[in-house]
Design an enzyme around this catalytic site. Structure first.
Site, PDB file in Angstrom:
ATOM      1  N   ASN A 383      -9.705  58.258  22.863  1.00 15.57           N
ATOM      2  CA  ASN A 383     -10.617  58.539  22.221  1.00 15.57           C
ATOM      3  C   ASN A 383     -10.535  59.244  20.487  1.00 15.57           C
ATOM      4  OD1 ASN A 383     -13.652  57.489  22.431  1.00 15.57           O
ATOM      5  ND2 ASN A 383     -14.156  59.366  23.256  1.00 15.57           N
ATOM      6  N   ASP A 392     -15.695  53.634  23.272  1.00 19.18           N
ATOM      7  CA  ASP A 392     -16.455  52.540  23.442  1.00 19.18           C
ATOM      8  C   ASP A 392     -17.002  51.707  24.550  1.00 19.18           C
ATOM      9  OD1 ASP A 392     -18.077  54.753  22.754  1.00 19.18           O
ATOM     10  OD2 ASP A 392     -19.743  54.321  21.378  1.00 19.18           O
ATOM     11  N   ASP A 418     -17.057  59.575  30.856  1.00 17.82           N
ATOM     12  CA  ASP A 418     -15.840  58.809  31.423  1.00 17.82           C
ATOM     13  C   ASP A 418     -16.406  59.282  32.551  1.00 17.82           C
ATOM     14  OD1 ASP A 418     -14.659  60.618  31.752  1.00 17.82           O
ATOM     15  OD2 ASP A 418     -12.649  60.476  31.299  1.00 17.82           O
TER      16      ASP A 418
END
Length: 514
Positions: A383, A392, A418
């Site tokens: 990320n 994503d 997550d």
């Protein structure tokens, strides 16, 4: 012995004739012939006189009999006219009433002695006077018999409709009187008028009903319950089917109103007509089907019974309302409320509901439920370095792989970030949990390829078993979470079962990574 008066009169005429002729013979012989009178002359004269008297008597008898016959015939005809059911009248050339029978007098309300004071204009209705006077004039001029319908007016002012015919009697070429025979058709005319008005009213009512049906936005079908055929349909239904009215009226409702290819009374499509006949009441059902273009659509079908005078259901009116937009909106709301917007997996709310239902069934059937709590190792780095868009995409791929590892009865949900949870319902042996966990470890250990990059998203998995590690959804998620953190600390890609003693967590054997 009874003497016949007719024979007696004839005998008198015979004797009188014989005697008269004998006297005339004696007078002739005495005054004109002084010779002695011969007996033979008297005998012949008597015989001739008797024959002449008999002839005269017989002629008188015949004349008297003819008069009697004529009188009897006249009485019979008068009685026939007087007691006839039809209205019989005789009107002079000047319009005066010469005769009217009993039915005529009773119908118009006059006494016999009142007739001589009546004129034809007194009993002809004003609406028919011009027509009747025209006919009366033409009949006097020699026109043949006239037939038709007329209106009389009674003594108390009631209109009486009659039908019949009339003609004129002539003597020496001069019109003497008219003769008419009529039948009272007032009741028949009233019935015909009422029927006509009823038909017109029904026609207007049907036209009004059809206008209303065609102005509605919903599809409407009228079905006969005896033969299951369509009796009527509005424009909306015709347009939705792409048919003309004559193409569907009289056909079986299953060919027209059943949506999609499912048979009548399929489990997911209860037949509204059958429900009405079973309950005798209005019903409402929802059907999902594919339209002619193959698009999924939803319909709300309402059905109402139509009963006859005895209360028997003879027709069913079905109203089909397209609720596709409403259902799609409901589904979108439900999706937002119960599903994760990124992955499409059940969110925390729906996951807890599914877990609670699985626990309820397990208690009833004395089974076990397994809960796997997952966290992705290294996801934060993906990320932070590649951005949220790539992160994503990783989460979506993880979701797809998780769903491929579980059974149809299991649930995969995303709690957020997550963190994922797998609910394994209805098991007898915890080895099923180990096997599914092993599949997940194997699937997620493979690299995820994005834009030429091979990314790693291996999981840490903690496991809890009902009823061994908790009695409700909250406690099971909590202990599975704790086991997951212990597995993350160990960093050895294994499934760690929660240890209720708190001393150590049992490890599932590690699987070889591909």
């Amino acid at each position: 012995m009874k003497i016949n008066s007719k024979h007696y009169a004839c005998t008198l005429f015979t004797l009188g004739g014989a005697l008269l002729l004998c006297l005339l013979t004696l007078a002739h012989e005495y005054f004109l012939h002084p010779e002695p009178i011969l007996f033979s002359h008297l005998w012949i004269s008597g015989l001739a006189g008797g024959l002449i008297g008999a002839w005269i008597g017989r002629r008188g008898q015949l004349a008297h009999g003819t008069l009697d016959s004529l009188r009897e015939s006249e009485e019979r005809y008068r009685d026939l006219f007087e007691n006839a059911n039809d209205l019989i009248q005789c009107v002079g050339a000047d319009g005066r009433i010469l005769y009217a029978n009993r039915a005529w007098r009773q119908t118009l309300g006059y006494e016999e002695e009142e007739l001589r004071h009546l004129n034809m204009l007194d009993f002809i209705h004003p609406d028919s006077r011009s027509h009747c006077l025209d006919i009366f004039q033409r009949l006097q001029e020699g026109q043949s018999e006239a037939c038709g319908e007329f209106q009389f007016i009674s003594k108390d002012g009631r209109a009486i409709r009659v039908e019949g015919n009339c003609n004129f009697r002539f003597e020496n070429g001069r019109a003497v009187s008219s003769r008419g025979i009529f039948r009272d058709i007032t009741s028949r005319h009233q019935i015909e008028t009422a029927l006509l008005e009823s038909e017109e009213s029904l026609s207007r009512s049907l036209a009004f009903t059809r206008t209303i049906l065609n102005s509605m936005n919903d599809a409407i079908a009228i079905i006969d319950v005896e033969d299951r055929i369509l009796l009527g349909a509005n424009n909306v239904l015709l347009q939705s089917l792409g048919k003309e009215e004559h193409e569907i009226i009289g056909r079986k409702c299953a060919e027209i109103t059943c949506l999609g290819s499912a048979p009548c009374d399929a489990a997911d499509k209860p037949c509204p007509l059958h429900l009405v006949l079973e309950t005798g009441e209005h019903c409402q059902v929802e059907h999902a089907y594919q339209d002619q273009q193959g698009h999924l659509r939803y319909a709300e079908i309402s059905a109402s019974p139509v009963r006859d005078k005895e209360g028997k259901i003879v027709h069913v009116v079905q109203v089909k309302k397209d609720i596709t937009q409403r259902k799609n909106a409901e589904l979108r709301v439900k999706q937002l409320a119960y599903f994760d917007s990124l992955t499409g997996l059940p969110n925390r709310l729906l996951l807890l509901d599914r877990l609670s239902q699985a626990l309820g069934r397990a208690r009833r059937d004395e089974l076990k439920v397994g809960v796997l709590f997952l966290d992705l190792n290294g996801f934060k780095a993906i990320n932070d370095t590649l951005g949220h868009e790539k992160g994503d995409m990783v989460l979506k791929e993880v979701s797809r792989r998780l769903k491929s590892c579980v059974r149809a009865t299991d649930t995969v949900g995303r709690l957020g970030g997550d963190e994922f949870v797998v609910v394994i319902a209805g098991i007898q042996d915890i080895e099923v949990v180990r096997e599914i966990g092993a599949k997940i470890l194997d699937s997620l250990s493979r690299p995820i390829s994005l834009d030429g990059l091979n990314l790693s998203a291996t999981p840490s998995i903690g496991a809890a078993i009902f009823p061994d590690h908790g009695a409700n959804a909250g406690s099971l998620l909590r202990v599975a979470d704790q086991a997951m953190y212990q597995a993350k600390e160990m960093a050895n890609d294994q499934i760690l079962f929660y240890d209720p003693a708190g001393e150590a967590a049992a490890q599932a054997p590690a699987l070889p990574l591909h």
